[in-house]
Design a protein around this motif. Sequence first.
Motif, PDB file in Angstrom:
ATOM      1  N   TYR A  38      38.313 -52.193  27.582  1.00 20.16           N
ATOM      2  CA  TYR A  38      39.367 -52.538  26.629  1.00 20.16           C
ATOM      3  C   TYR A  38      38.813 -53.373  25.477  1.00 20.16           C
ATOM      4  O   TYR A  38      39.193 -53.181  24.319  1.00 20.16           O
ATOM      5  N   ALA A  39      37.922 -54.305  25.788  1.00 15.17           N
ATOM      6  CA  ALA A  39      37.315 -55.112  24.725  1.00 15.17           C
ATOM      7  C   ALA A  39      36.590 -54.207  23.727  1.00 15.17           C
ATOM      8  O   ALA A  39      36.749 -54.356  22.512  1.00 15.17           O
ATOM      9  N   GLY A  40      35.826 -53.268  24.245  1.00 17.92           N
ATOM     10  CA  GLY A  40      35.108 -52.335  23.366  1.00 17.92           C
ATOM     11  C   GLY A  40      36.041 -51.476  22.540  1.00 17.92           C
ATOM     12  O   GLY A  40      35.784 -51.216  21.354  1.00 17.92           O
ATOM     13  N   TRP A  41      37.138 -51.029  23.159  1.00 15.20           N
ATOM     14  CA  TRP A  41      38.124 -50.217  22.440  1.00 15.20           C
ATOM     15  C   TRP A  41      38.648 -50.978  21.227  1.00 15.20           C
ATOM     16  O   TRP A  41      38.694 -50.458  20.115  1.00 15.20           O
ATOM     17  N   TYR A  42      39.037 -52.232  21.436  1.00 16.44           N
ATOM     18  CA  TYR A  42      39.628 -53.003  20.344  1.00 16.44           C
ATOM     19  C   TYR A  42      38.576 -53.495  19.348  1.00 16.44           C
ATOM     20  O   TYR A  42      38.896 -53.695  18.173  1.00 16.44           O
ATOM     21  N   GLU A  43      37.343 -53.650  19.776  1.00 14.76           N
ATOM     22  CA  GLU A  43      36.269 -53.932  18.814  1.00 14.76           C
ATOM     23  C   GLU A  43      36.098 -52.750  17.873  1.00 14.76           C
ATOM     24  O   GLU A  43      35.923 -52.928  16.657  1.00 14.76           O
ATOM     25  N   LYS A  44      36.158 -51.542  18.419  1.00 14.43           N
ATOM     26  CA  LYS A  44      36.060 -50.348  17.570  1.00 14.43           C
ATOM     27  C   LYS A  44      37.270 -50.244  16.648  1.00 14.43           C
ATOM     28  O   LYS A  44      37.134 -49.827  15.491  1.00 14.43           O
ATOM     29  N   GLN A  45      38.446 -50.613  17.155  1.00 18.95           N
ATOM     30  CA  GLN A  45      39.638 -50.628  16.302  1.00 18.95           C
ATOM     31  C   GLN A  45      39.425 -51.586  15.127  1.00 18.95           C
ATOM     32  O   GLN A  45      39.788 -51.277  13.991  1.00 18.95           O
ATOM     33  N   GLU A 128      47.977 -40.889  13.884  1.00 15.93           N
ATOM     34  CA  GLU A 128      47.031 -40.923  15.007  1.00 15.93           C
ATOM     35  C   GLU A 128      46.987 -42.301  15.652  1.00 15.93           C
ATOM     36  O   GLU A 128      46.956 -42.417  16.884  1.00 15.93           O
ATOM     37  N   GLU A 129      46.979 -43.333  14.833  1.00 13.52           N
ATOM     38  CA  GLU A 129      46.911 -44.701  15.351  1.00 13.52           C
ATOM     39  C   GLU A 129      48.124 -45.014  16.227  1.00 13.52           C
ATOM     40  O   GLU A 129      47.990 -45.630  17.292  1.00 13.52           O
ATOM     41  N   GLU A 130      49.299 -44.605  15.773  1.00 18.78           N
ATOM     42  CA  GLU A 130      50.503 -44.876  16.565  1.00 18.78           C
ATOM     43  C   GLU A 130      50.515 -44.091  17.868  1.00 18.78           C
ATOM     44  O   GLU A 130      50.908 -44.614  18.911  1.00 18.78           O
ATOM     45  N   VAL A 131      50.057 -42.843  17.830  1.00 20.89           N
ATOM     46  CA  VAL A 131      49.974 -42.044  19.060  1.00 20.89           C
ATOM     47  C   VAL A 131      49.036 -42.719  20.056  1.00 20.89           C
ATOM     48  O   VAL A 131      49.363 -42.888  21.240  1.00 20.89           O
ATOM     49  N   ASN A 132      47.858 -43.125  19.590  1.00 19.64           N
ATOM     50  CA  ASN A 132      46.883 -43.774  20.477  1.00 19.64           C
ATOM     51  C   ASN A 132      47.407 -45.101  21.020  1.00 19.64           C
ATOM     52  O   ASN A 132      47.259 -45.393  22.211  1.00 19.64           O
ATOM     53  N   PHE A 151      41.313 -50.953  36.851  1.00 22.11           N
ATOM     54  CA  PHE A 151      39.871 -50.674  36.887  1.00 22.11           C
ATOM     55  C   PHE A 151      39.594 -49.298  36.283  1.00 22.11           C
ATOM     56  O   PHE A 151      38.721 -49.160  35.420  1.00 22.11           O
ATOM     57  N   PHE A 152      40.321 -48.282  36.710  1.00 19.24           N
ATOM     58  CA  PHE A 152      40.079 -46.932  36.204  1.00 19.24           C
ATOM     59  C   PHE A 152      40.455 -46.794  34.734  1.00 19.24           C
ATOM     60  O   PHE A 152      39.769 -46.097  33.984  1.00 19.24           O
ATOM     61  N   LEU A 153      41.520 -47.454  34.308  1.00 19.39           N
ATOM     62  CA  LEU A 153      41.861 -47.441  32.880  1.00 19.39           C
ATOM     63  C   LEU A 153      40.747 -48.065  32.055  1.00 19.39           C
ATOM     64  O   LEU A 153      40.363 -47.543  31.006  1.00 19.39           O
ATOM     65  N   ASN A 154      40.230 -49.199  32.530  1.00 18.73           N
ATOM     66  CA  ASN A 154      39.144 -49.870  31.816  1.00 18.73           C
ATOM     67  C   ASN A 154      37.930 -48.956  31.695  1.00 18.73           C
ATOM     68  O   ASN A 154      37.286 -48.886  30.643  1.00 18.73           O
ATOM     69  N   GLU A 155      37.613 -48.248  32.768  1.00 20.80           N
ATOM     70  CA  GLU A 155      36.476 -47.314  32.734  1.00 20.80           C
ATOM     71  C   GLU A 155      36.750 -46.160  31.773  1.00 20.80           C
ATOM     72  O   GLU A 155      35.848 -45.716  31.061  1.00 20.80           O
ATOM     73  N   LYS A 156      37.989 -45.686  31.743  1.00 22.16           N
ATOM     74  CA  LYS A 156      38.354 -44.565  30.882  1.00 22.16           C
ATOM     75  C   LYS A 156      38.232 -44.927  29.403  1.00 22.16           C
ATOM     76  O   LYS A 156      37.701 -44.142  28.609  1.00 22.16           O
ATOM     77  N   VAL A 157      38.691 -46.100  29.026  1.00 22.68           N
ATOM     78  CA  VAL A 157      38.636 -46.452  27.598  1.00 22.68           C
ATOM     79  C   VAL A 157      37.200 -46.743  27.148  1.00 22.68           C
ATOM     80  O   VAL A 157      36.933 -46.728  25.949  1.00 22.68           O
ATOM     81  N   LYS A 158      36.277 -46.950  28.068  1.00 21.41           N
ATOM     82  CA  LYS A 158      34.865 -47.109  27.706  1.00 21.41           C
ATOM     83  C   LYS A 158      34.305 -45.834  27.079  1.00 21.41           C
ATOM     84  O   LYS A 158      33.313 -45.877  26.351  1.00 21.41           O
ATOM     85  N   GLU A 159      34.925 -44.686  27.380  1.00 21.95           N
ATOM     86  CA  GLU A 159      34.420 -43.409  26.917  1.00 21.95           C
ATOM     87  C   GLU A 159      34.618 -43.186  25.416  1.00 21.95           C
ATOM     88  O   GLU A 159      34.063 -42.249  24.857  1.00 21.95           O
ATOM     89  N   ARG A 160      35.392 -44.039  24.779  1.00 17.84           N
ATOM     90  CA  ARG A 160      35.667 -43.869  23.339  1.00 17.84           C
ATOM     91  C   ARG A 160      34.365 -43.959  22.553  1.00 17.84           C
ATOM     92  O   ARG A 160      33.582 -44.876  22.702  1.00 17.84           O
ATOM     93  N   GLN A 161      34.183 -42.993  21.696  1.00 22.60           N
ATOM     94  CA  GLN A 161      32.979 -42.968  20.842  1.00 22.60           C
ATOM     95  C   GLN A 161      33.208 -43.761  19.571  1.00 22.60           C
ATOM     96  O   GLN A 161      34.220 -43.778  19.006  1.00 22.60           O
TER      97      GLN A 161
END
Length: 161
Positions: A38-45, A128-132, A151-161
Amino acid sequence: MDKKVYTMLNDQITKEYYSAYLYLQIAAYFDEHGLDGYAGWYEKQAQEEEEHAMKFYRYLHENGQAVKLGQIDAPDVTFSDFLEPVKAALGHEQYITGCINDIMAAAQNVHDYRTVEFLQWFVHEQGEEEVNANRMVQLMETFGGKKIGLFFLNEKVKERQ
């Protein structure tokens, strides 16, 4: 360029940088709780929001307009659970969508079709931003209350490029 449209475009630079600050604050919250995905997701945001600010910056310069940077306030947010930051992100995206729509309406009102065309990218992007952001809320509401789900959600959002 129409003065009102110019002012709104210029102000949007500050709003986009504030968005980056908000997402960095959200990233910090998740980082402090060991949720690196999640931290990585929002850093990319946050990085995306900085890129958006620069699009407005360049557009103004390309159209012979001076950029006047505004003050960026620190986000005044605190979170008590993992759902609050994702809801804050969704609410903020909805606010930014409203800002883009307001600029679009102002540009259309004065027949500034160059700005209307420029803003089309942001209209699509905000969709797109609102959908995500809405998806992040839905997933957190459904699975985030369970440790294994989180735990699984956190692992899933790590996949964001």
